[in-house]
Design a protein around this motif. Structure first.
Motif, PDB file in Angstrom:
ATOM      1  N   GLN A 281       0.848  -1.183   0.000  1.00  0.00           N
ATOM      2  CA  GLN A 281       0.000   0.000   0.000  1.00  0.00           C
ATOM      3  C   GLN A 281       0.885   1.235   0.000  1.00  0.00           C
ATOM      4  O   GLN A 281       1.768   1.315   0.853  1.00  0.00           O
ATOM      5  CB  GLN A 281      -0.866   0.002   1.265  1.00  0.00           C
ATOM      6  N   PRO A 282       0.746   2.139  -0.928  1.00  0.00           N
ATOM      7  CA  PRO A 282      -0.174   2.071  -2.056  1.00  0.00           C
ATOM      8  C   PRO A 282       0.343   1.115  -3.128  1.00  0.00           C
ATOM      9  O   PRO A 282       1.448   0.608  -3.012  1.00  0.00           O
ATOM     10  CB  PRO A 282      -0.194   3.506  -2.571  1.00  0.00           C
ATOM     11  N   SER A 305       0.582   5.548  -6.453  1.00  0.00           N
ATOM     12  CA  SER A 305       0.774   4.113  -6.711  1.00  0.00           C
ATOM     13  C   SER A 305       1.602   3.899  -7.968  1.00  0.00           C
ATOM     14  O   SER A 305       2.501   3.057  -8.007  1.00  0.00           O
ATOM     15  CB  SER A 305      -0.577   3.426  -6.900  1.00  0.00           C
ATOM     16  N   SER A 340      -0.173   1.023  10.924  1.00  0.00           N
ATOM     17  CA  SER A 340      -0.201   0.505   9.564  1.00  0.00           C
ATOM     18  C   SER A 340      -1.157  -0.677   9.512  1.00  0.00           C
ATOM     19  O   SER A 340      -1.535  -1.233  10.544  1.00  0.00           O
ATOM     20  CB  SER A 340       1.213   0.075   9.170  1.00  0.00           C
ATOM     21  N   GLN A 346       3.656  -1.192   3.773  1.00  0.00           N
ATOM     22  CA  GLN A 346       3.273   0.207   3.566  1.00  0.00           C
ATOM     23  C   GLN A 346       4.488   1.014   3.144  1.00  0.00           C
ATOM     24  O   GLN A 346       5.573   0.837   3.692  1.00  0.00           O
ATOM     25  CB  GLN A 346       2.801   0.830   4.891  1.00  0.00           C
ATOM     26  N   TYR A 347       4.252   1.865   2.181  1.00  0.00           N
ATOM     27  CA  TYR A 347       5.282   2.851   1.821  1.00  0.00           C
ATOM     28  C   TYR A 347       4.680   4.218   2.107  1.00  0.00           C
ATOM     29  O   TYR A 347       3.928   4.762   1.288  1.00  0.00           O
ATOM     30  CB  TYR A 347       5.654   2.729   0.349  1.00  0.00           C
ATOM     31  N   LEU A 348       4.949   4.731   3.298  1.00  0.00           N
ATOM     32  CA  LEU A 348       4.386   6.030   3.685  1.00  0.00           C
ATOM     33  C   LEU A 348       5.293   7.143   3.191  1.00  0.00           C
ATOM     34  O   LEU A 348       6.516   7.021   3.231  1.00  0.00           O
ATOM     35  CB  LEU A 348       4.270   6.113   5.212  1.00  0.00           C
ATOM     36  N   ARG A 349       4.683   8.203   2.709  1.00  0.00           N
ATOM     37  CA  ARG A 349       5.473   9.339   2.265  1.00  0.00           C
ATOM     38  C   ARG A 349       6.017  10.062   3.483  1.00  0.00           C
ATOM     39  O   ARG A 349       5.309  10.223   4.485  1.00  0.00           O
ATOM     40  CB  ARG A 349       4.628  10.304   1.422  1.00  0.00           C
ATOM     41  N   VAL A 360       6.144  11.529   8.859  1.00  0.00           N
ATOM     42  CA  VAL A 360       5.171  11.184   7.819  1.00  0.00           C
ATOM     43  C   VAL A 360       4.619  12.470   7.203  1.00  0.00           C
ATOM     44  O   VAL A 360       4.343  13.438   7.909  1.00  0.00           O
ATOM     45  CB  VAL A 360       4.023  10.328   8.412  1.00  0.00           C
ATOM     46  N   GLY A 363      -1.435  11.756   4.242  1.00  0.00           N
ATOM     47  CA  GLY A 363      -2.045  10.509   4.679  1.00  0.00           C
ATOM     48  C   GLY A 363      -1.601   9.349   3.812  1.00  0.00           C
ATOM     49  O   GLY A 363      -0.748   9.496   2.939  1.00  0.00           O
ATOM     50  N   PRO A 364      -2.217   8.180   4.047  1.00  0.00           N
ATOM     51  CA  PRO A 364      -1.826   7.013   3.255  1.00  0.00           C
ATOM     52  C   PRO A 364      -2.493   6.962   1.872  1.00  0.00           C
ATOM     53  O   PRO A 364      -2.177   6.081   1.078  1.00  0.00           O
ATOM     54  CB  PRO A 364      -2.289   5.831   4.122  1.00  0.00           C
ATOM     55  N   SER A 366      -3.514   7.019  -1.901  1.00  0.00           N
ATOM     56  CA  SER A 366      -2.619   6.891  -3.049  1.00  0.00           C
ATOM     57  C   SER A 366      -2.895   7.945  -4.120  1.00  0.00           C
ATOM     58  O   SER A 366      -2.279   7.940  -5.164  1.00  0.00           O
ATOM     59  CB  SER A 366      -2.739   5.495  -3.640  1.00  0.00           C
TER      60      SER A 366
END
Ligand code: AMP
Ligand code: MG
Length: 399
Positions: A281-282, A305, A340, A346-349, A360, A363-364, A366
């Motif tokens: 995710q994303p 994504s 998570s 998860q690949y969080l920005r 962070v 949000g998560p 995409s």
């Protein structure tokens, strides 16, 4: 519901689809176009570097034996500039004024820098204040490289210093590896060219621009760019155009999830392609397949994504082929706690704060394309981790 494929398994499968791209043919390119390209073979210099014996300093060319007892006074019988021509041989007991890069006359074996001299009271003579041994301040022909030696090895990524060495060798072209030829196709009836006045329900195509730029940044060549509405025959025509443009790899965005109008799915599945879900995710929905001999890698349409999928699954192979280093990863402390979802990586920005800790960003979701632009790293949260405390050490991918 089909099981989600582990991220590493999907990455390995995509890599296997791209192995055929590794053997690169070569092509000749002008030096002016060679920046960033990779030499296909060792490059010989047809001439010695430097090509002739020349002065290392502005000063006076002498016979070293004439200045052993310095201070001495010598008549200045001429001048040699860094200019075309062959200077007259130097007679014993004389000096000629010489400039940096000028050919050293036969007979002379040393250059006395201006700093080690003073004008003589007698006109047209120079006082040499200290001795200079044979060879001092003389750059011998071939002291950098002999004629016929390799000035560049094979497999070097050409930077300005390599081009300088090739130019100094008198070369005008270099044999380089061909870049991987890539087509980028955006799918979605809602997409318009960036800059178009948006009608209801329309959005600018962000993935096309992003993927084209990302392909180039990974050292490959974009030979075809397309955008199609959600119509499988249009997509097929776009793939045919990509094939005609000589594409070796097709990247698509959109049309791989579980709704209606999933054109990439509609095109690839009947051809034996795979469209499914990866445990991340994303970027969960992904596709792989082949069309007229071209591997097709399908990314989801959400811009975060699509960009992330390219970096994770395709960029490593393209970068390796282009002799670029892999993306950097760093282990950083988290500035804040985070949560998570289980079962998905998860690949969080994120970004680094002033203390060098990972924060962070956004949000998560995409679709958060601006939050991605505000990020300089991705925080990786493993599949089996659902909470992390502030101060926990995480892997990050540097963007
Ligand atoms: P899809 O994967 O086609 O279902 O698209 C998922 C989401 O991404 C939708 O909100 C699309 O509008 C959006 N999207 C798809 N392609 C693009 C694109 N090229 N640029 C920007 N957004 C896109
Ligand atoms: Mg779509």
């Amino acid at each position: 519901m089909a099981a989600r494929i582990p991220v590493d398994e999907h990455a390995a499968f995509v890599r296997s689809l791209l192995t055929g791209l590794g053997a690169r043919p070569s092509e000749r390119v002008a030096l002016a176009d060679a920046l960033g390209r990779i030499t296909a073979s060792p490059v010989e210099s047809p001439i010695a570097l430097p090509p002739f014996r020349n002065s290392h300093m502005d000063g006076f060319a002498v016979r070293s034996g004439d200045v052993t007892d310095a201070p001495v006074s010598l008549p200045v019988v001429g001048e040699v500039a860094a200019a075309p021509g062959v200077p007259a041989p130097l007679e014993p007991g004389t000096a000629v004024r010489i400039m940096t890069g000028a050919p050293v006359p036969d007979g002379a074996d040393a250059v006395v820098p201006v700093e080690d001299t003073e004008p003589d009271v007698v006109a047209d003579r120079i006082r040499v204040l200290r001795p200079r041994a044979a060879g001092e301040y003389v750059r011998e022909a071939g002291s950098d490289l002999a004629a016929g030696d390799d000035v560049l090895p094979a497999g070097v990524r050409l930077a300005s210093r390599h081009l300088a060495a090739a130019a100094a060798s008198g070369l005008t072209e270099l044999l380089v590896r061909e870049r991987v030829r890539v087509a980028v196709v955006s799918t979605g009836s809602e997409l318009v060219s960036p800059g178009t006045t948006l009608g209801p329900g329309e959005i600018p195509d962000a993935n096309g621009v992003a993927l084209v730029a990302a392909v180039r940044a990974a050292g490959a060549l974009v030979v075809h760019e397309g955008r199609v509405r959600d119509d499988v025959e249009r997509l097929r025509a776009e793939f045919d155009a990509a094939h005609d443009a000589g594409a070796e790899l097709v990247l698509t965005s959109g049309g791989v999830s579980k709704g209606a109008y999933e054109v990439v799915r509609e095109l690839l599945e009947p051809l034996g392609g795979w469209v499914g879900s990866v445990a991340m995710q994303p970027g969960g929905p992904q596709a792989t397949g082949a069309y007229r001999g071209m591997p097709v890698i399908g990314f989801p349409g959400n811009p975060v994504s699509a960009q992330l999928s390219f970096e994770l699954f395709v960029a490593p192979t393209l970068r390796a082929i282009a002799a670029l280093p892999p993306a950097a990863s760093e282990r950083l402390e988290l500035a804040e706690p985070l949560t998570s979802v289980p079962g998905r990586r998860q690949y969080l920005r994120g970004r680094r704060d002033d203390d060098g800790r990972a924060v962070v960003v956004g949000g998560p979701g995409s679709h958060l394309v601006a939050a991605l632009a505000a990020s300089d790293l991705l925080i990786v949260v493993p599949e089996d981790v659902t909470t992390l405390d502030a101060g926990a050490v995480v892997d990050t991918v540097v963007l």
